[in-house]
Design a protein around this motif. Structure first.
Motif, PDB file in Angstrom:
ATOM      1  N   ALA A  32      48.638  35.042  47.397  1.00  0.00           N
ATOM      2  CA  ALA A  32      47.025  35.207  47.074  1.00  0.00           C
ATOM      3  C   ALA A  32      45.990  35.543  48.132  1.00  0.00           C
ATOM      4  N   PRO A  33      46.247  36.737  48.304  1.00  0.00           N
ATOM      5  CA  PRO A  33      45.065  37.034  49.005  1.00  0.00           C
ATOM      6  C   PRO A  33      44.266  37.826  48.321  1.00  0.00           C
ATOM      7  N   GLU A  34      43.444  37.704  48.719  1.00  0.00           N
ATOM      8  CA  GLU A  34      42.112  38.567  48.024  1.00  0.00           C
ATOM      9  C   GLU A  34      41.880  39.590  47.828  1.00  0.00           C
ATOM     10  N   THR A  35      42.290  39.743  48.477  1.00  0.00           N
ATOM     11  CA  THR A  35      42.207  41.905  47.966  1.00  0.00           C
ATOM     12  C   THR A  35      43.776  42.342  48.441  1.00  0.00           C
ATOM     13  N   LEU A  94      46.924  39.445  41.238  1.00  0.00           N
ATOM     14  CA  LEU A  94      46.228  40.574  41.768  1.00  0.00           C
ATOM     15  C   LEU A  94      45.026  40.683  41.885  1.00  0.00           C
ATOM     16  N   SER A  95      45.066  41.357  43.007  1.00  0.00           N
ATOM     17  CA  SER A  95      43.390  41.568  43.088  1.00  0.00           C
ATOM     18  C   SER A  95      42.366  41.922  42.391  1.00  0.00           C
ATOM     19  N   ILE A 127      57.655  40.640  39.515  1.00  0.00           N
ATOM     20  CA  ILE A 127      57.714  38.956  39.410  1.00  0.00           C
ATOM     21  C   ILE A 127      56.300  39.438  38.868  1.00  0.00           C
ATOM     22  N   PRO A 128      56.096  37.638  38.333  1.00  0.00           N
ATOM     23  CA  PRO A 128      54.959  36.991  37.685  1.00  0.00           C
ATOM     24  C   PRO A 128      53.828  37.519  37.861  1.00  0.00           C
ATOM     25  N   LEU A 129      52.555  37.719  37.025  1.00  0.00           N
ATOM     26  CA  LEU A 129      51.009  38.508  38.013  1.00  0.00           C
ATOM     27  C   LEU A 129      49.717  37.678  37.093  1.00  0.00           C
ATOM     28  N   MET A 130      48.815  36.780  38.041  1.00  0.00           N
ATOM     29  CA  MET A 130      47.747  36.293  37.491  1.00  0.00           C
ATOM     30  C   MET A 130      46.907  37.476  37.411  1.00  0.00           C
ATOM     31  N   MET A 131      45.579  37.666  37.124  1.00  0.00           N
ATOM     32  CA  MET A 131      44.825  38.408  37.056  1.00  0.00           C
ATOM     33  C   MET A 131      43.710  37.531  36.455  1.00  0.00           C
ATOM     34  N   PHE A 132      42.549  38.439  37.567  1.00  0.00           N
ATOM     35  CA  PHE A 132      40.918  37.488  37.377  1.00  0.00           C
ATOM     36  C   PHE A 132      40.656  37.545  36.162  1.00  0.00           C
ATOM     37  N   ALA A 133      40.190  36.531  35.632  1.00  0.00           N
ATOM     38  CA  ALA A 133      39.322  36.936  34.320  1.00  0.00           C
ATOM     39  C   ALA A 133      37.784  36.650  34.018  1.00  0.00           C
ATOM     40  N   GLY A 168      32.706  43.617  37.598  1.00  0.00           N
ATOM     41  CA  GLY A 168      33.096  43.960  38.830  1.00  0.00           C
ATOM     42  C   GLY A 168      33.722  45.576  39.262  1.00  0.00           C
ATOM     43  N   PHE A 169      35.307  45.166  39.154  1.00  0.00           N
ATOM     44  CA  PHE A 169      35.649  46.651  39.801  1.00  0.00           C
ATOM     45  C   PHE A 169      36.023  47.072  38.915  1.00  0.00           C
ATOM     46  N   LEU A 170      36.235  46.826  37.670  1.00  0.00           N
ATOM     47  CA  LEU A 170      37.318  46.820  36.366  1.00  0.00           C
ATOM     48  C   LEU A 170      37.795  48.046  36.116  1.00  0.00           C
ATOM     49  N   PHE A 171      36.471  48.699  35.615  1.00  0.00           N
ATOM     50  CA  PHE A 171      35.854  49.711  34.961  1.00  0.00           C
ATOM     51  C   PHE A 171      35.540  51.440  36.126  1.00  0.00           C
ATOM     52  N   ASP A 172      35.376  50.557  37.509  1.00  0.00           N
ATOM     53  CA  ASP A 172      35.350  51.783  38.657  1.00  0.00           C
ATOM     54  C   ASP A 172      37.040  52.398  39.044  1.00  0.00           C
TER      55      ASP A 172
END
Length: 304
Positions: free
Chosen positions: A109-112, A133-134, A151-157, A279-283
């Motif tokens: 879990a690095p930030e970016t 995920l970043s 592998i399983p992934l976690m998304m910032f929600a 956030g950056f979701l649609f950039d």
């Protein structure tokens, strides 16, 4: 898909558990940042009280060499209380776990940095068993990574987003240099260009900056349902906001008529009167690897 919440009050575990939330990130003195610091006895009590839940301890700071011995001892303590896993970014943590033969889920879990499939699939062969995920890449790219990663992934929600950090004590140093005295709590800074305000604070390890706006994905579940975990960050939330946000996302996740119910859920989210953002979701990603290579080649050709 499971909801994961950064726990800011152990007395609210009952509420979250009653909503069907069974995954929790627990902050400690060894966390990069956390909405609350729990001691080892509190973690042990939560694990014993909620045996059907999964508790992940956040050890995602970058550690100094002189901390290694105490870090090793702390991880050994955790190995005796049946936590599910560790969030980490320092590969020293991964090496300690591998050397000792512990069986934690190791969520990188690095930030970016988790921005491509190739790196994640390679790291999965080195002992990483899941990844966060970043949040600084577009949703389209996050979904593509999910499709191609083993592998399983976690998304910032939902929640405030990490913007920057420094190991320097920037607030303390500014106070000293300016000879100004001000309250450090709820301190905000403003970007000169965008005029957006951001949270800034110090802890024992860093100075950290977070967005004031909360990223939200409540109305995007049709797109993100393939994600393994959705993360709710409760930093800068009081108990009321944290519980209400968790309730909205839990209702959305469990709704058999999501397309109909989401409008009402969004209305309740807007009524909380907190600043929201995509956030950056649609950039668009500004530079991709092939773009960088192309620019490098053009520079080399122009120098000949």
């Amino acid at each position: 898909m499971e909801l994961v919440i950064s726990l800011n009050n152990k007395n609210r575990l009952y509420d979250y558990h009653d909503m069907g939330i069974h995954y929790y990130i627990i902050g400690t003195i060894y966390s990069f940042y956390t909405p609350h610091i729990f001691d080892i006895d509190e973690i042990k009590d939560m694990v014993l009280s909620y045996p059907d839940c999964h508790f992940y301890v956040s050890m995602n700071a970058l550690y100094e060499q002189d901390e290694i011995d105490v870090i090793e001892s702390y991880i050994e303590e955790l190995s005796h209380i049946s936590i599910s896993g560790l969030l980490f970014q320092d590969f020293g943590i991964l090496q300690i776990v591998k050397d000792k033969g512990y069986t934690f889920d190791m969520m990188y879990a690095p930030e970016t940095l988790n921005t491509n499939t190739q790196s994640l699939n390679t790291l999965s062969h080195l002992g990483i068993t899941s990844a966060f995920l970043s949040h600084v890449i577009p949703l389209e790219e996050q979904l593509q990574i999910k499709q191609e990663t083993s592998i399983p992934l976690m998304m910032f929600a939902h929640g405030v987003e990490y913007m920057a950090a420094s190991k320097r004590k920037l607030i303390s140093n500014y106070k000293k240099a300016s000879q100004k005295d001000f309250n450090d709590e709820n301190l905000m800074i403003q970007d000169r260009t965008s005029k957006k305000k951001m949270h800034i604070f110090e802890n024992d390890r860093n100075t950290l900056i977070f967005s004031e706006e909360r990223l939200y994905t409540l109305d995007l579940f049709n797109q993100i349902r393939d994600m393994d975990y959705l993360y709710i960050e409760t930093l800068f939330m009081d108990d009321y906001e944290a519980v209400e946000i968790a309730s909205l996302y839990s209702d959305a996740l469990n709704s058999p008529l999501y397309d109909r119910d989401v409008k009402a859920l969004l209305a309740l989210l807007y009524q909380m009167n907190k600043p929201l953002s995509r956030g950056f979701l649609f950039d668009n990603t500004v530079y991709k690897l092939e773009d960088v290579r192309k620019m490098d080649n053009e520079k080399r050709e122009s120098n000949h």
